[in-house]
Design a protein around this motif. Sequence first.
Motif, PDB file in Angstrom:
ATOM      1  N   GLY A   1      -2.798   5.778  -6.150  1.00 29.48           N
ATOM      2  CA  GLY A   1      -3.050   6.429  -7.424  1.00 29.48           C
ATOM      3  C   GLY A   1      -3.043   7.936  -7.329  1.00 29.48           C
ATOM      4  O   GLY A   1      -2.857   8.527  -6.258  1.00 29.48           O
ATOM      5  N   TYR A   2      -3.262   8.582  -8.472  1.00 27.07           N
ATOM      6  CA  TYR A   2      -3.257  10.045  -8.554  1.00 27.07           C
ATOM      7  C   TYR A   2      -4.345  10.628  -7.646  1.00 27.07           C
ATOM      8  O   TYR A   2      -5.480  10.160  -7.626  1.00 27.07           O
ATOM      9  CB  TYR A   2      -3.498  10.484  -9.998  1.00 27.07           C
ATOM     10  N   GLY A   3      -3.986  11.624  -6.866  1.00 19.64           N
ATOM     11  CA  GLY A   3      -4.948  12.277  -6.003  1.00 19.64           C
ATOM     12  C   GLY A   3      -5.097  11.640  -4.641  1.00 19.64           C
ATOM     13  O   GLY A   3      -5.899  12.100  -3.828  1.00 19.64           O
ATOM     14  N   ALA A   4      -4.350  10.581  -4.356  1.00 10.27           N
ATOM     15  CA  ALA A   4      -4.423   9.907  -3.062  1.00 10.27           C
ATOM     16  C   ALA A   4      -3.060   9.960  -2.375  1.00 10.27           C
ATOM     17  O   ALA A   4      -2.018   9.972  -3.031  1.00 10.27           O
ATOM     18  CB  ALA A   4      -4.882   8.463  -3.231  1.00 10.27           C
ATOM     19  N   ILE A   5      -3.083   9.982  -1.056  1.00  8.21           N
ATOM     20  CA  ILE A   5      -1.864  10.015  -0.259  1.00  8.21           C
ATOM     21  C   ILE A   5      -1.493   8.598   0.157  1.00  8.21           C
ATOM     22  O   ILE A   5      -2.339   7.847   0.637  1.00  8.21           O
ATOM     23  CB  ILE A   5      -2.063  10.890   0.992  1.00  8.21           C
ATOM     24  N   THR A   6      -0.232   8.219  -0.026  1.00 14.03           N
ATOM     25  CA  THR A   6       0.249   6.918   0.429  1.00 14.03           C
ATOM     26  C   THR A   6       0.618   7.040   1.906  1.00 14.03           C
ATOM     27  O   THR A   6       1.623   7.650   2.261  1.00 14.03           O
ATOM     28  CB  THR A   6       1.471   6.456  -0.395  1.00 14.03           C
ATOM     29  N   LEU A   7      -0.209   6.473   2.778  1.00 17.68           N
ATOM     30  CA  LEU A   7       0.055   6.528   4.216  1.00 17.68           C
ATOM     31  C   LEU A   7       1.252   5.650   4.567  1.00 17.68           C
ATOM     32  O   LEU A   7       2.092   6.031   5.362  1.00 17.68           O
ATOM     33  CB  LEU A   7      -1.183   6.084   4.990  1.00 17.68           C
ATOM     34  N   TYR A   8       1.311   4.460   3.982  1.00 16.92           N
ATOM     35  CA  TYR A   8       2.498   3.612   4.100  1.00 16.92           C
ATOM     36  C   TYR A   8       2.447   2.530   3.031  1.00 16.92           C
ATOM     37  O   TYR A   8       1.378   2.168   2.547  1.00 16.92           O
ATOM     38  CB  TYR A   8       2.626   2.982   5.501  1.00 16.92           C
TER      39      TYR A   8
ATOM     40  N   ILE B   1      -7.097   0.024   0.879  1.00 12.23           N
ATOM     41  CA  ILE B   1      -5.835  -0.666   0.642  1.00 12.23           C
ATOM     42  C   ILE B   1      -5.725  -0.971  -0.846  1.00 12.23           C
ATOM     43  O   ILE B   1      -6.654  -1.508  -1.445  1.00 12.23           O
ATOM     44  CB  ILE B   1      -5.742  -1.980   1.444  1.00 12.23           C
ATOM     45  N   ARG B   2      -4.602  -0.616  -1.419  1.00  9.77           N
ATOM     46  CA  ARG B   2      -4.347  -0.948  -2.827  1.00  9.77           C
ATOM     47  C   ARG B   2      -3.471  -2.193  -2.846  1.00  9.77           C
ATOM     48  O   ARG B   2      -2.269  -2.133  -2.573  1.00  9.77           O
ATOM     49  CB  ARG B   2      -3.661   0.203  -3.555  1.00  9.77           C
TER      50      ARG B   2
END
Length: 238
Positions: A80-87, A72-73
């Motif tokens: 961030g770059y290289g990561a998928i935002t699930l929601y 969790i961010r």
Amino acid sequence: MNIVVTAIVIVLIGATEIKGDDQTTELVYSLLTKVRDIESKLRDDERIRIRRKTSTVPPEMSTKTPKTATYIRWGNSTCGYGAITLYSGYAAGGYFSHKGSPANLLCMPPNPQYYSPSSSGGSYIYGAEYQIGGVNNHADERNIPCASCQAVGRNAMIMIPSHYECPSGWHMEYNGYIMTKPHSTEGSSMYHCVDRGLEQIPGSAGNEEGHRLYTTLAVCGYYFPCSSTELTCVVCTM
């Protein structure tokens, strides 16, 4: 495979006629290395084909699961770059002064799903807001966004307190401040790494209390080295 070897031999014969000895040796070594790589790949493919043909496990289940790490961010609505935002969602937790408040913070999606209507709950959840001053007072009393993130290709995650850089070989997802509930209130709370940008939910300027997050200092005499400024943090994946 015989066709590939024949083609390589023809190329080597032609190269021998137009190049010197040293050049020919280098070319031969390079091409033979490529031939060995091709042979190895073909053997691997054949073994996989035979294994799948004789295995009782369905092909879709025999595929190796890709590496992935989730986190969790806090304090940001995107990953961030290289990561998928699930929601993207809202940080929420127990009321800051309730004795029975849960310790953890939740990242709530903006479109909650409910079962049949009921009002018999004995616990409550509130939006979380920053309680922060100094150079970051622009975020004071604003509600906190969050994002659920999936870092594809990485299978380990660590949050490092009091550092804003990752160890060698690790990928930094984000860095920021260690934040938690104030020491003077009832109930327990966990430490969270909140994004340095301290993004806010638009239109949330009012002081609504709810779940409050404060920056954290290290007290001299109990922790070495102690600090007179807010403790940092970083979230890393590998």
